[in-house]
Design a protein around this motif. Sequence first.
Motif, mmCIF file in Angstrom:
data_model
loop_
_atom_site.group_PDB
_atom_site.id
_atom_site.type_symbol
_atom_site.label_atom_id
_atom_site.label_comp_id
_atom_site.label_asym_id
_atom_site.label_seq_id
_atom_site.Cartn_x
_atom_site.Cartn_y
_atom_site.Cartn_z
ATOM 1 N N GLU A 187 0.826 -1.212 0.000
ATOM 2 C CA GLU A 187 0.000 0.000 0.000
ATOM 3 C C GLU A 187 0.857 1.258 0.000
ATOM 4 N N GLU A 188 1.968 1.241 0.744
ATOM 5 C CA GLU A 188 2.809 2.431 0.838
ATOM 6 C C GLU A 188 3.413 2.812 -0.512
ATOM 7 N N SER A 189 3.929 1.816 -1.258
ATOM 8 C CA SER A 189 4.561 2.122 -2.534
ATOM 9 C C SER A 189 3.539 2.625 -3.545
ATOM 10 N N ARG A 190 2.331 2.084 -3.505
ATOM 11 C CA ARG A 190 1.317 2.500 -4.467
ATOM 12 C C ARG A 190 0.822 3.903 -4.172
ATOM 13 N N LEU A 191 0.634 4.227 -2.882
ATOM 14 C CA LEU A 191 0.215 5.580 -2.544
ATOM 15 C C LEU A 191 1.291 6.596 -2.894
ATOM 16 N N ALA A 192 2.568 6.201 -2.710
ATOM 17 C CA ALA A 192 3.665 7.098 -3.094
ATOM 18 C C ALA A 192 3.683 7.314 -4.599
ATOM 19 N N GLU A 193 3.429 6.251 -5.348
ATOM 20 C CA GLU A 193 3.390 6.383 -6.805
ATOM 21 C C GLU A 193 2.245 7.298 -7.227
ATOM 22 N N LYS A 194 1.125 7.164 -6.540
ATOM 23 C CA LYS A 194 -0.022 8.003 -6.845
ATOM 24 C C LYS A 194 0.297 9.483 -6.625
ATOM 25 N N ARG A 195 1.040 9.797 -5.562
ATOM 26 C CA ARG A 195 1.384 11.198 -5.283
ATOM 27 C C ARG A 195 2.394 11.736 -6.286
ATOM 28 N N ASP A 196 3.332 10.880 -6.704
ATOM 29 C CA ASP A 196 4.412 11.357 -7.550
ATOM 30 C C ASP A 196 4.074 11.337 -9.038
ATOM 31 N N ARG A 197 3.039 10.577 -9.455
ATOM 32 C CA ARG A 197 2.737 10.460 -10.878
ATOM 33 C C ARG A 197 2.165 11.771 -11.394
ATOM 34 N N PRO A 198 2.754 12.362 -12.455
ATOM 35 C CA PRO A 198 2.211 13.597 -12.996
ATOM 36 C C PRO A 198 0.888 13.341 -13.701
ATOM 37 N N GLN A 199 0.032 14.312 -13.689
ATOM 38 C CA GLN A 199 -1.229 14.203 -14.383
ATOM 39 C C GLN A 199 -0.994 14.391 -15.874
ATOM 40 N N ALA A 200 -1.258 13.342 -16.646
ATOM 41 C CA ALA A 200 -1.001 13.388 -18.076
ATOM 42 C C ALA A 200 -2.056 14.230 -18.779
ATOM 43 N N GLU A 201 -1.616 14.976 -19.753
ATOM 44 C CA GLU A 201 -2.516 15.764 -20.589
ATOM 45 C C GLU A 201 -2.127 15.513 -22.029
ATOM 46 N N CYS A 202 -3.081 15.166 -22.846
ATOM 47 C CA CYS A 202 -2.751 14.827 -24.216
ATOM 48 C C CYS A 202 -2.236 16.049 -24.961
ATOM 49 N N CYS A 203 -1.404 15.777 -25.968
ATOM 50 C CA CYS A 203 -0.840 16.861 -26.779
ATOM 51 C C CYS A 203 -1.935 17.640 -27.477
ATOM 52 N N ALA A 204 -3.020 16.954 -27.863
ATOM 53 C CA ALA A 204 -4.119 17.643 -28.530
ATOM 54 C C ALA A 204 -4.725 18.716 -27.638
ATOM 55 N N ALA A 205 -4.848 18.428 -26.326
ATOM 56 C CA ALA A 205 -5.405 19.422 -25.406
ATOM 57 C C ALA A 205 -4.486 20.624 -25.283
ATOM 58 N N ARG A 206 -3.172 20.361 -25.147
ATOM 59 C CA ARG A 206 -2.231 21.482 -25.050
ATOM 60 C C ARG A 206 -2.181 22.273 -26.346
ATOM 61 N N LEU A 207 -2.212 21.568 -27.478
ATOM 62 C CA LEU A 207 -2.171 22.251 -28.762
ATOM 63 C C LEU A 207 -3.424 23.086 -28.974
ATOM 64 N N LEU A 208 -4.568 22.573 -28.548
ATOM 65 C CA LEU A 208 -5.813 23.314 -28.700
ATOM 66 C C LEU A 208 -5.783 24.602 -27.888
ATOM 67 N N LYS A 209 -5.245 24.535 -26.668
ATOM 68 C CA LYS A 209 -5.127 25.752 -25.860
ATOM 69 C C LYS A 209 -4.214 26.765 -26.528
ATOM 70 N N ALA A 210 -3.113 26.286 -27.116
ATOM 71 C CA ALA A 210 -2.185 27.191 -27.783
ATOM 72 C C ALA A 210 -2.807 27.826 -29.020
ATOM 73 N N ILE A 211 -3.583 27.029 -29.770
ATOM 74 C CA ILE A 211 -4.242 27.574 -30.957
ATOM 75 C C ILE A 211 -5.261 28.628 -30.569
ATOM 76 N N GLU A 212 -6.047 28.361 -29.523
ATOM 77 C CA GLU A 212 -7.084 29.301 -29.102
ATOM 78 C C GLU A 212 -6.493 30.574 -28.519
ATOM 79 N N SER A 213 -5.359 30.467 -27.827
ATOM 80 C CA SER A 213 -4.745 31.671 -27.242
ATOM 81 C C SER A 213 -4.115 32.558 -28.300
ATOM 82 N N GLY A 214 -3.523 31.949 -29.338
ATOM 83 C CA GLY A 214 -2.895 32.719 -30.401
ATOM 84 C C GLY A 214 -1.602 33.387 -29.998
ATOM 85 N N ASN A 215 -1.016 33.007 -28.858
ATOM 86 C CA ASN A 215 0.214 33.653 -28.399
ATOM 87 C C ASN A 215 1.438 33.197 -29.180
ATOM 88 N N ASP A 216 1.405 31.967 -29.694
ATOM 89 C CA ASP A 216 2.535 31.431 -30.431
ATOM 90 C C ASP A 216 2.238 31.497 -31.925
#
Length: 488
Positions: A187-216
Amino acid sequence: LTKRKAKPTDLATPAVADPSGPSILVDRTDWHDWWQVRRARMAEERKAKASPSGRAKKAADVGQSSLMRCLLSGELTEPQPTHNKIEGLSDVGGLAMGDTLTSFDKDAFGSFGLEQGANAAMSETMVKTYVIALNHLIRYRSHRLAGAKVVYWYSGPVAHDDDPLRELFEGFGLPVPDDSSQEAESEESRLAEKRDRPQAECCAARLLKAIESGNDPQVARLREFRYYAMTLSANSGRVVVRDVMEGRFEDLVRAVDAWFADLAIVHRNGFDVIRTHKFASILAAPLRDLKDAAAPLVTALWRSAVNRRPIPHHVIVQTLQRVRIDLIQDEPPRHARFGLLKAFCNREKGIPSMTPQLNEYETHPAYLSGRIMAILAAIQRQAMPNVGVGIVQRYFAAASVTPALVLGRLVRTAQIAHLPKIESDFPGLRHWFESRLAEVWQGLRQSPPRVLTLEGQTLFAMGYYHQIAQRYQAKDDGGDNQEDAAVA
């Protein structure tokens, strides 16, 4: 070449010795115009030496000119009688020597007295262009989906990390194990993994935000791009074009982002959320094996992903059948199948949308009935841990269609046979189970539905899966009392 042990199959690139040093010929462009003129002259010389073909004779007999309008360039040209082969489709029904996209080798394929390539007039240059381009796409920009291949391209340059279709086929983020080995970790190792695992975000979501912002500015220019995709297979030496799609690049990014969001489903361990579904795993969800996928299924799910269309009903019928078989055989739930069921709920009108994890506030009778089924199964497992065939294996299929006829009987069995055994082994746990069951049952506000439609059966399966994932989450979080630990 002999000294360097060159083989006859090795590729070579010619270089030119310039005053500044050797240069690779194919990297230069100053010779292109000369080569086009030279190649055209060579073609004219071949035509002058060759005897008139049967096609040319026939055209002359009926008073027709040998020149025709090229379908690709729009210029007047003498059409190529035969076209080069398309390669790389041998694994989807094609021949090892290649297949033909444009071919008229039978009388039934001709019309207006035309033969062979005159039925689809193209110049020699245009034939070479489309053949080389399609062979390149099949080799470098294609993905096999069961008995078909999808090739795609864009109207402008798109970086590898910004390619939404690549992400659709390959998935994104960190993989989460899809087997039961993770459940044996401490249980300890799994809870530690849960805390340390970054929240994944698909490239499409990041790209969509960049397209909508128009900053780049580099990303903003992608708004003007378009995407193109074809689904190909082959049969008897001919290329079969099963589907063609095109549209705005921005719409494609939105569709891929929505596809991943709709498929996101909680891991059966209760706290991880699976966001890394590859398209092939979703394609295999309604089937026993991916190799059983037929071309209509590939096309239907492909259009659902790229065009944000609802999931076809026949796909969900097959998926529910596979879910029932998994449960009857006591196999672990497959995330891709429940992710596809969730996507169906989120895209089908008239039924509530599903969240990745358990929704305590959802009151749809079919969803609550599925949760009740999971609670009753947990009660039986606690009372009879060594039972061979449980109520899920015996009654899930019937309960998911006619819950009113099944759940009432199972509740009475739990009250008479299962809960008394739990009370003797774990004092107070019976009260916890009864409270939990009463809480969910009260949400029905009436008896369970008599018969469930396809939409209701899907919600029943989602409620069951969400509830069992919640059970495992209670175990992983440790529980604050004996009842929580025992039910886990």
